[in-house]
Design a protein around this motif. Structure first.
Motif, PDB file in Angstrom:
ATOM      1  N   GLY A  55      -9.538 -36.681  67.655  1.00  0.00           N
ATOM      2  CA  GLY A  55     -10.073 -36.777  66.309  1.00  0.00           C
ATOM      3  C   GLY A  55     -11.550 -36.447  66.325  1.00  0.00           C
ATOM      4  N   ASP A  56     -12.278 -36.938  65.310  1.00  0.00           N
ATOM      5  CA  ASP A  56     -13.720 -36.646  65.243  1.00  0.00           C
ATOM      6  C   ASP A  56     -14.568 -37.738  65.877  1.00  0.00           C
ATOM      7  OD1 ASP A  56     -13.533 -38.702  63.432  1.00  0.00           O
ATOM      8  OD2 ASP A  56     -14.148 -37.530  61.672  1.00  0.00           O
ATOM      9  N   GLN A  88     -13.108 -42.969  64.512  1.00  0.00           N
ATOM     10  CA  GLN A  88     -12.230 -44.132  64.564  1.00  0.00           C
ATOM     11  C   GLN A  88     -12.890 -45.222  65.396  1.00  0.00           C
ATOM     12  OE1 GLN A  88     -11.724 -41.199  66.036  1.00  0.00           O
ATOM     13  NE2 GLN A  88     -10.248 -41.279  67.712  1.00  0.00           N
ATOM     14  N   ASN A 137      -6.994 -32.939  68.737  1.00  0.00           N
ATOM     15  CA  ASN A 137      -6.291 -33.521  67.602  1.00  0.00           C
ATOM     16  C   ASN A 137      -5.929 -34.982  67.859  1.00  0.00           C
ATOM     17  OD1 ASN A 137      -6.385 -31.122  66.174  1.00  0.00           O
ATOM     18  ND2 ASN A 137      -4.406 -30.415  66.968  1.00  0.00           N
ATOM     19  N   LEU A 138      -5.983 -35.782  66.807  1.00  0.00           N
ATOM     20  CA  LEU A 138      -5.653 -37.202  66.902  1.00  0.00           C
ATOM     21  C   LEU A 138      -4.146 -37.357  67.098  1.00  0.00           C
ATOM     22  CD1 LEU A 138      -7.383 -39.819  66.597  1.00  0.00           C
ATOM     23  CD2 LEU A 138      -6.539 -39.946  64.250  1.00  0.00           C
ATOM     24  N   ASP A 180      -2.106 -42.956  65.708  1.00  0.00           N
ATOM     25  CA  ASP A 180      -3.258 -43.556  66.364  1.00  0.00           C
ATOM     26  C   ASP A 180      -4.067 -44.334  65.321  1.00  0.00           C
ATOM     27  OD1 ASP A 180      -4.796 -43.633  68.943  1.00  0.00           O
ATOM     28  OD2 ASP A 180      -6.394 -42.913  67.634  1.00  0.00           O
ATOM     29  N   LYS A 197      -6.849 -45.938  63.009  1.00  0.00           N
ATOM     30  CA  LYS A 197      -8.199 -45.478  62.683  1.00  0.00           C
ATOM     31  C   LYS A 197      -9.229 -46.596  62.822  1.00  0.00           C
ATOM     32  CE  LYS A 197      -6.141 -42.214  59.432  1.00  0.00           C
ATOM     33  NZ  LYS A 197      -4.767 -42.703  59.750  1.00  0.00           N
TER      34      LYS A 197
END
Length: 316
Positions: A207-208, A211, A270-271, A275, A277
């Motif tokens: 992800g970015d 999270q 990619n997450l 998963d 957050k």
């Protein structure tokens, strides 16, 4: 020793289990560590194997175990997504069949029994932070559900045995825990980041990185678990055990790079499916019931964990 307790620890060669075994031995107990070594390692038990009060048995608790004990700590189950998704059917079996076998043993010998549940019972939470009365938001058919739903079913079994057979149970929902003896290939964020940083490899963020997670050092967790087992019989839990200090994953990566002096760069992927957050425990109940608060700050705990992995990597 007249009042020496006979204690069974399933999953005792794992990360949390090995620390618990040491604590129980230090307190003068007679400890039987049971582990099938799927993710547990005998090296985690260094210094215990030659102790007269410690015994190791390689055994899978999805099969019955016939012994005499006073207390049971049920920790047997792979806890990282890489390991529990590798054999999801067995993961469900150890949570369901394994729990039934350990509860049956506790019923027969009238032993107090502890269940290591997990924050994963809350799934991808819509309530933040997560209190014990939150029912959760879990995908029952996703890739993580063998663990999430397995642990939820285990809790169901524990409370049904308590109500139906008056069994003395203790249930703790463990949030992200880290420290020495973590499996180097478990895919968990702390061990992943530290090993990648020490090897000067790119640090992988899914992800970015926005999270959040809350990280509890192993010594704080063991203190809470043993306090829970020592409470009066009417305290069953479930009780959240974790550190409420919340960090973005990208903040953790930057802190690991700083503490290791690494030149690793961040890479983003990619997450994974389902998963969470956000993940942060509401530990008000643990504070009231156990008089417990986590003591180890993230920087202190990370330094100790980094030292452990530095030694581990030097022997590979």
């Amino acid at each position: 020793m007249i009042d020496q307790k006979r204690v069974l620890v399933t999953g005792g060669a794992g990360f949390i289990g090995s620390h618990l075994c040491r604590r129980l031995i230090d307190e003068g107990n007679d400890v039987l560590c049971v582990d099938n070594l799927y993710t547990g390692r005998k090296s985690n038990l260094f210094g215990l194997l030659n102790n007269v009060n410690f015994e190791f048995l390689r055994h899978d608790i999805t099969f019955p175990l016939f012994i005499e004990v006073d207390e049971i700590y049920n920790l047997a189950c792979p806890a990282s997504p890489i390991h529990y998704q590798n054999d999801p059917v067995q993961t469900t079996k150890v949570n369901v069949h394994g729990s039934i076998n350990m509860l049956g043993l506790a019923k027969r010998v009238k032993a107090k029994i502890f269940q290591a549940s997990t924050s994963e019972v809350y799934g991808d939470p819509t309530v933040h932070p997560q209190p014990e009365n939150y029912a959760g938001n879990v995908n029952c058919i996703g890739r993580r559900s063998c663990y999430d739903e397995g642990k939820r079913c285990a809790e169901t079994l524990f409370f049904d045995y308590h109500r139906q057979h008056d069994l003395n149970i203790k249930v703790a929902r463990i949030f992200n825990t880290y420290g020495p003896n973590m499996h180097p290939n478990d895919g968990r964020v702390v061990s992943n980041f530290i090993i990648q940083a020490l090897l000067e490899k790119p640090i992988t963020i899914f992800g970015d990185g926005s999270q959040t997670r809350s990280f509890c050092y192993i010594d704080d967790l063991i203190e809470a678990i043993t306090r829970l087992m020592a409470t009066s019989d009417d305290v069953t839990g479930p009780i959240n055990i974790g550190n409420p200090d919340e960090f973005q994953i990208i903040e953790l990566a930057e802190k690991v790079i700083e503490l290791t002096g690494s030149r690793s760069e961040l890479v983003f992927k990619n997450l994974p499916e389902d998963d969470p957050k956000q993940r942060r425990p509401d530990i008000a109940l643990a504070g009231q019931t156990l008089k417990w608060q986590p003591q180890v700050k993230i920087e202190e705990g990370l330094k100790k964990t980094i030292e452990y992995f530095e030694v581990l990597l030097s022997h590979l």
